[in-house]
Motif scaffolding. Structure first.
Motif, PDB file in Angstrom:
ATOM      1  N   LEU A   1       0.821  -1.203   0.000  1.00  0.00           N
ATOM      2  CA  LEU A   1       0.000   0.000   0.000  1.00  0.00           C
ATOM      3  C   LEU A   1       0.867   1.272   0.000  1.00  0.00           C
ATOM      4  O   LEU A   1       0.484   2.286  -0.583  1.00  0.00           O
ATOM      5  CB  LEU A   1      -0.898  -0.015   1.246  1.00  0.00           C
ATOM      6  N   LEU A   2       2.035   1.187   0.634  1.00  0.00           N
ATOM      7  CA  LEU A   2       2.859   2.397   0.820  1.00  0.00           C
ATOM      8  C   LEU A   2       3.223   3.090  -0.499  1.00  0.00           C
ATOM      9  O   LEU A   2       2.909   4.277  -0.671  1.00  0.00           O
ATOM     10  CB  LEU A   2       4.102   2.061   1.650  1.00  0.00           C
ATOM     11  N   PRO A   3       3.854   2.362  -1.471  1.00  0.00           N
ATOM     12  CA  PRO A   3       4.163   3.068  -2.736  1.00  0.00           C
ATOM     13  C   PRO A   3       2.904   3.517  -3.468  1.00  0.00           C
ATOM     14  O   PRO A   3       2.915   4.553  -4.140  1.00  0.00           O
ATOM     15  CB  PRO A   3       4.937   2.017  -3.543  1.00  0.00           C
ATOM     16  N   THR A   4       1.826   2.732  -3.326  1.00  0.00           N
ATOM     17  CA  THR A   4       0.576   3.120  -3.994  1.00  0.00           C
ATOM     18  C   THR A   4       0.056   4.435  -3.439  1.00  0.00           C
ATOM     19  O   THR A   4      -0.363   5.329  -4.189  1.00  0.00           O
ATOM     20  CB  THR A   4      -0.483   2.020  -3.779  1.00  0.00           C
ATOM     21  N   LEU A   5       0.088   4.548  -2.107  1.00  0.00           N
ATOM     22  CA  LEU A   5      -0.416   5.781  -1.482  1.00  0.00           C
ATOM     23  C   LEU A   5       0.417   6.992  -1.898  1.00  0.00           C
ATOM     24  O   LEU A   5      -0.090   8.109  -1.969  1.00  0.00           O
ATOM     25  CB  LEU A   5      -0.409   5.651   0.045  1.00  0.00           C
ATOM     26  N   LEU A   6       1.701   6.747  -2.150  1.00  0.00           N
ATOM     27  CA  LEU A   6       2.559   7.850  -2.590  1.00  0.00           C
ATOM     28  C   LEU A   6       2.058   8.396  -3.933  1.00  0.00           C
ATOM     29  O   LEU A   6       1.908   9.608  -4.125  1.00  0.00           O
ATOM     30  CB  LEU A   6       4.006   7.347  -2.707  1.00  0.00           C
ATOM     31  N   VAL A   7       1.750   7.458  -4.851  1.00  0.00           N
ATOM     32  CA  VAL A   7       1.308   7.858  -6.189  1.00  0.00           C
ATOM     33  C   VAL A   7      -0.083   8.488  -6.143  1.00  0.00           C
ATOM     34  O   VAL A   7      -0.328   9.557  -6.715  1.00  0.00           O
ATOM     35  CB  VAL A   7       1.306   6.629  -7.139  1.00  0.00           C
ATOM     36  N   THR A   8      -1.015   7.831  -5.442  1.00  0.00           N
ATOM     37  CA  THR A   8      -2.390   8.364  -5.395  1.00  0.00           C
ATOM     38  C   THR A   8      -2.414   9.683  -4.619  1.00  0.00           C
ATOM     39  O   THR A   8      -3.134  10.608  -4.985  1.00  0.00           O
ATOM     40  CB  THR A   8      -3.346   7.356  -4.735  1.00  0.00           C
ATOM     41  N   GLY A   9      -1.600   9.761  -3.583  1.00  0.00           N
ATOM     42  CA  GLY A   9      -1.531  11.000  -2.792  1.00  0.00           C
ATOM     43  C   GLY A   9      -0.995  12.152  -3.622  1.00  0.00           C
ATOM     44  O   GLY A   9      -1.481  13.283  -3.526  1.00  0.00           O
ATOM     45  N   LEU A  10       0.013  11.860  -4.445  1.00  0.00           N
ATOM     46  CA  LEU A  10       0.570  12.909  -5.314  1.00  0.00           C
ATOM     47  C   LEU A  10      -0.497  13.414  -6.283  1.00  0.00           C
ATOM     48  O   LEU A  10      -0.637  14.617  -6.509  1.00  0.00           O
ATOM     49  CB  LEU A  10       1.761  12.369  -6.103  1.00  0.00           C
ATOM     50  N   MET A  11      -1.278  12.486  -6.838  1.00  0.00           N
ATOM     51  CA  MET A  11      -2.310  12.879  -7.797  1.00  0.00           C
ATOM     52  C   MET A  11      -3.359  13.759  -7.122  1.00  0.00           C
ATOM     53  O   MET A  11      -3.711  14.839  -7.622  1.00  0.00           O
ATOM     54  CB  MET A  11      -2.934  11.621  -8.398  1.00  0.00           C
ATOM     55  N   LEU A  12      -3.849  13.317  -5.964  1.00  0.00           N
ATOM     56  CA  LEU A  12      -4.904  14.075  -5.290  1.00  0.00           C
ATOM     57  C   LEU A  12      -4.363  15.387  -4.714  1.00  0.00           C
ATOM     58  O   LEU A  12      -5.049  16.404  -4.702  1.00  0.00           O
ATOM     59  CB  LEU A  12      -5.558  13.220  -4.203  1.00  0.00           C
ATOM     60  N   GLY A  13      -3.115  15.350  -4.259  1.00  0.00           N
ATOM     61  CA  GLY A  13      -2.483  16.572  -3.761  1.00  0.00           C
ATOM     62  C   GLY A  13      -2.289  17.595  -4.867  1.00  0.00           C
ATOM     63  O   GLY A  13      -2.482  18.796  -4.674  1.00  0.00           O
ATOM     64  N   ALA A  14      -1.912  17.086  -6.063  1.00  0.00           N
ATOM     65  CA  ALA A  14      -1.708  17.992  -7.198  1.00  0.00           C
ATOM     66  C   ALA A  14      -3.023  18.659  -7.584  1.00  0.00           C
ATOM     67  O   ALA A  14      -3.049  19.833  -7.972  1.00  0.00           O
ATOM     68  CB  ALA A  14      -1.122  17.235  -8.390  1.00  0.00           C
ATOM     69  N   LEU A  15      -4.123  17.905  -7.451  1.00  0.00           N
ATOM     70  CA  LEU A  15      -5.431  18.496  -7.730  1.00  0.00           C
ATOM     71  C   LEU A  15      -5.703  19.628  -6.725  1.00  0.00           C
ATOM     72  O   LEU A  15      -6.186  20.706  -7.102  1.00  0.00           O
ATOM     73  CB  LEU A  15      -6.522  17.416  -7.634  1.00  0.00           C
ATOM     74  N   GLY A  16      -5.372  19.363  -5.468  1.00  0.00           N
ATOM     75  CA  GLY A  16      -5.542  20.403  -4.445  1.00  0.00           C
ATOM     76  C   GLY A  16      -4.693  21.634  -4.744  1.00  0.00           C
ATOM     77  O   GLY A  16      -5.138  22.766  -4.618  1.00  0.00           O
ATOM     78  N   LEU A  17      -3.465  21.370  -5.187  1.00  0.00           N
ATOM     79  CA  LEU A  17      -2.543  22.467  -5.515  1.00  0.00           C
ATOM     80  C   LEU A  17      -3.109  23.305  -6.662  1.00  0.00           C
ATOM     81  O   LEU A  17      -3.067  24.539  -6.637  1.00  0.00           O
ATOM     82  CB  LEU A  17      -1.197  21.866  -5.917  1.00  0.00           C
ATOM     83  N   LEU A  18      -3.657  22.603  -7.643  1.00  0.00           N
ATOM     84  CA  LEU A  18      -4.261  23.288  -8.788  1.00  0.00           C
ATOM     85  C   LEU A  18      -5.431  24.160  -8.320  1.00  0.00           C
ATOM     86  O   LEU A  18      -5.557  25.317  -8.728  1.00  0.00           O
ATOM     87  CB  LEU A  18      -4.738  22.245  -9.810  1.00  0.00           C
ATOM     88  N   ILE A  19      -6.245  23.599  -7.441  1.00  0.00           N
ATOM     89  CA  ILE A  19      -7.394  24.367  -6.942  1.00  0.00           C
ATOM     90  C   ILE A  19      -6.911  25.573  -6.136  1.00  0.00           C
ATOM     91  O   ILE A  19      -7.453  26.668  -6.248  1.00  0.00           O
ATOM     92  CB  ILE A  19      -8.323  23.458  -6.109  1.00  0.00           C
ATOM     93  N   SER A  20      -5.842  25.365  -5.349  1.00  0.00           N
ATOM     94  CA  SER A  20      -5.330  26.478  -4.536  1.00  0.00           C
ATOM     95  C   SER A  20      -4.799  27.614  -5.406  1.00  0.00           C
ATOM     96  O   SER A  20      -4.722  28.757  -4.961  1.00  0.00           O
ATOM     97  CB  SER A  20      -4.248  25.993  -3.580  1.00  0.00           C
TER      98      SER A  20
ATOM     99  N   SER B   1      -3.114  11.642 -14.680  1.00  0.00           N
ATOM    100  CA  SER B   1      -3.879  12.699 -13.998  1.00  0.00           C
ATOM    101  C   SER B   1      -2.935  13.577 -13.178  1.00  0.00           C
ATOM    102  O   SER B   1      -3.076  14.804 -13.154  1.00  0.00           O
ATOM    103  CB  SER B   1      -4.939  12.095 -13.068  1.00  0.00           C
ATOM    104  N   PHE B   2      -1.971  12.930 -12.512  1.00  0.00           N
ATOM    105  CA  PHE B   2      -0.989  13.701 -11.737  1.00  0.00           C
ATOM    106  C   PHE B   2      -0.252  14.678 -12.647  1.00  0.00           C
ATOM    107  O   PHE B   2      -0.100  15.863 -12.323  1.00  0.00           O
ATOM    108  CB  PHE B   2       0.001  12.759 -11.043  1.00  0.00           C
ATOM    109  N   ALA B   3       0.200  14.174 -13.810  1.00  0.00           N
ATOM    110  CA  ALA B   3       0.974  15.025 -14.733  1.00  0.00           C
ATOM    111  C   ALA B   3       0.141  16.233 -15.169  1.00  0.00           C
ATOM    112  O   ALA B   3       0.637  17.367 -15.185  1.00  0.00           O
ATOM    113  CB  ALA B   3       1.416  14.215 -15.946  1.00  0.00           C
ATOM    114  N   VAL B   4      -1.130  15.994 -15.479  1.00  0.00           N
ATOM    115  CA  VAL B   4      -1.997  17.087 -15.934  1.00  0.00           C
ATOM    116  C   VAL B   4      -2.234  18.087 -14.796  1.00  0.00           C
ATOM    117  O   VAL B   4      -2.078  19.305 -14.972  1.00  0.00           O
ATOM    118  CB  VAL B   4      -3.352  16.530 -16.460  1.00  0.00           C
ATOM    119  N   PHE B   5      -2.596  17.584 -13.625  1.00  0.00           N
ATOM    120  CA  PHE B   5      -2.914  18.479 -12.489  1.00  0.00           C
ATOM    121  C   PHE B   5      -1.681  19.283 -12.066  1.00  0.00           C
ATOM    122  O   PHE B   5      -1.750  20.487 -11.827  1.00  0.00           O
ATOM    123  CB  PHE B   5      -3.437  17.678 -11.276  1.00  0.00           C
TER     124      PHE B   5
END
Lengths: 265, 241
Positions: A146-165, A240-244
């Motif tokens: 789960l650990l490496p997976t969470l890193l990737v999914t977290g980056l994607m969702l975090g990047a979306l947050g960054l974009l919104i910010s 999605s991460f790359a786009v966000f």
């Protein structure tokens, strides 16, 4: 290169300390998914039958089904909350401090992103530990994968947050983020029900769910918990991460970014 | 070589012209006040000097580095104190200092040594262990100034750093920063308060986005009161607004 990592560690450390200082945020991050798991799932286990679908090889209870979705929800909320903290930071000026340091801006924003991801990973593991305390356990190796997976999914969702910010204008708009980002992403995904269930009621809704990057984040988490590789979900999440992140970098670019818009108001 | 050289700088917010043809050079080791009424364009100028904004009009050179061509080299020579506080209130003074040092790649013993030295210069050495939330406004500002010195900049930019402070704290900060300039640091201090300017300082008068004057304070006043001179320079245009 050493300078880059020095800054990264400092930013991650600051974010972690800030999170630990905000006990209410820590508690909310934990209580929210637990309410879903213990109350919502218990109420719905009879109503929603889950058939055997990959990666599961036996029948599973509804509580077990929604655990990956709740892990994703923790990261989704955390990503959005990090964006809230970015907006707050901008108002407090800390973001300016960060952006005037002599490192490339993309690295500073990526560091900020990784700091948020580190906090979200901590939250997910605490949640899983409490869930295990309630008897909802997963394969042992799954916790590791789960650990490496969470890193990737977290980056994607975090990047979306960054974009919104980079587009959000006021602190109060977080309510808007809840209504227009968090809830649609969460409910229009495979977090609470498998996609085939959705297609039974509406093909359109099914298609929307299938296009939702959050669905793929949840599926990536689900498959890795059961030691199964899901290449499609991984590609969706990475793309999605790359786009966000790319769009967020444009939003934070001094030539046409947030600071300029903000001043004009 | 000039410590900070600005030539032909222009910036607009849509149709509104915020800065127009701004040019000046700061001499090393001098305290230069950027004097202008509210809305003169001081904060916009500071945002350009710190690369929070960029513009295609004009040029900014910091210690020989063009900010458009070598932004990182230029930023590493600048220490900034923003108008709005930029502090983590729940962390100690030392932790705030070490966070900033790390953003400039300074860690460990060296970071501690520089942090202690910078705090000592601002008379804040004994407060390193205190939580920032427990400091008064004046001490918080002094901490921010100390922090801006950690990476040993050549130019210190301060954007109205005494806003919201009482008279005593204001005087203390003005005196401390004049001491820094006397020690060889180039200081650029934005303000609309003439009493923060000493007779030996240089003054750049900014009004409605343009530089009206750049001279020594004494030469600028010619024996008159600086407040009157400043009011005379800016009043006619204001009356027309």
């Amino acid at each position: 290169m050493r300078v880059y990592f020095t800054a990264l560690f400092a930013i991650v450390r600051r974010e972690a300390l800030r999170f630990l200082h905000q006990r209410s945020r820590f508690l909310a991050a934990l209580v929210r998914p637990l309410v879903w798991l213990i109350v919502f799932a218990a109420g719905f286990r009879a109503a929603l039958g889950v058939s055997i679908i990959p990666p599961y090889q036996t029948y599973i209870t509804y509580e077990v089904y929604i655990v990956p979705g709740l892990c994703g929800m923790i990261q989704l909320f955390n990503g959005m909350q990090s964006s809230l903290s970015l907006v707050y930071d901008q108002e407090m000026g800390s973001m300016r401090l960060l952006l005037t340091s002599p490192l490339p801006r993309w690295w500073l924003l990526l560091s900020k992103l990784l700091a948020g991801v580190a906090v979200s990973i901590l939250q997910v593991y605490v949640f899983l530990a409490v869930a295990a305390g309630f008897g909802i356990t997963l394969p042992a190796i799954g916790y590791v994968l789960l650990l490496p997976t969470l890193l990737v999914t977290g980056l994607m969702l975090g990047a979306l947050g960054l974009l919104i910010s980079s587009t959000i204008r006021q602190l109060e708009n977080f309510a808007g983020v809840m209504n227009f980002v968090i809830f649609p992403m969460f409910f229009l995904s495979s977090a609470l029900y498998p996609l085939w269930k959705m297609s039974e009621s509406s093909d359109l809704l099914h298609d929307i769910c299938a296009l939702n990057p959050f669905t793929h984040a949840v599926e990536l988490i689900r498959f890795s918990l059961y030691q199964t590789f899901n290449g499609t979900a991984l590609i969706w999440v990475l793309a999605s991460f790359a786009v966000f992140f790319g769009a967020a970098l444009v939003g934070y670019d001094p030539a046409h970014g947030l600071t300029r818009r903000r001043r004009r108001e | 070589m000039s410590a900070l050289e600005v030539s032909g700088l222009g910036y607009s917010y849509g149709a509104k012209r915020a800065l127009d043809g701004v040019s000046f050079c700061l001499q090393p080791g001098r305290f230069t006040a950027l004097l202008g009424p509210n809305g003169a364009g001081k904060s916009t100028l500071f945002s350009l000097l710190t690369r929070l904004f960029v513009t295609s009009e004009g040029r900014i050179v910091v210690a020989g580095h063009d900010i458009a061509r070598e932004p990182r080299a230029a930023l590493s020579k600048i220490g900034v104190v923003f108008q709005q506080p930029t502090l983590d209130l729940d962390m100690s003074v030392a932790m705030n200092m070490s966070y900033f040092a790390a953003l400039h790649g300074v860690t460990g013993q060296e970071a501690r040594r520089r942090s202690e030295a910078a705090l000592a210069r601002l008379g804040m050495a004994e407060r390193a262990g205190e939580k920032v939330r427990n400091l008064n406004g004046g001490h918080r500002r002094r901490m921010e100034i100390a922090r801006a010195l950690i990476h040993q900049p050549e130019v210190l930019l301060l954007d109205e750093p005494t806003v919201g402070l009482d008279t005593k704290s204001r005087r203390a900060i003005v005196a401390h920063v004049h001491d820094l300039a006397a020690g060889g640091l180039t200081v650029f201090w934005a303000t609309h308060l003439v009493d923060e300017i000493a007779p030996g300082d240089d003054v750049v008068v900014l009004h409605q986005g343009r530089v009206l004057a750049h001279d020594g304070a004494a030469a600028l006043t010619g024996g008159r009161d600086l407040t009157e001179v400043f009011m005379d320079m800016t009043a006619p245009a204001e009356a027309g607004e």
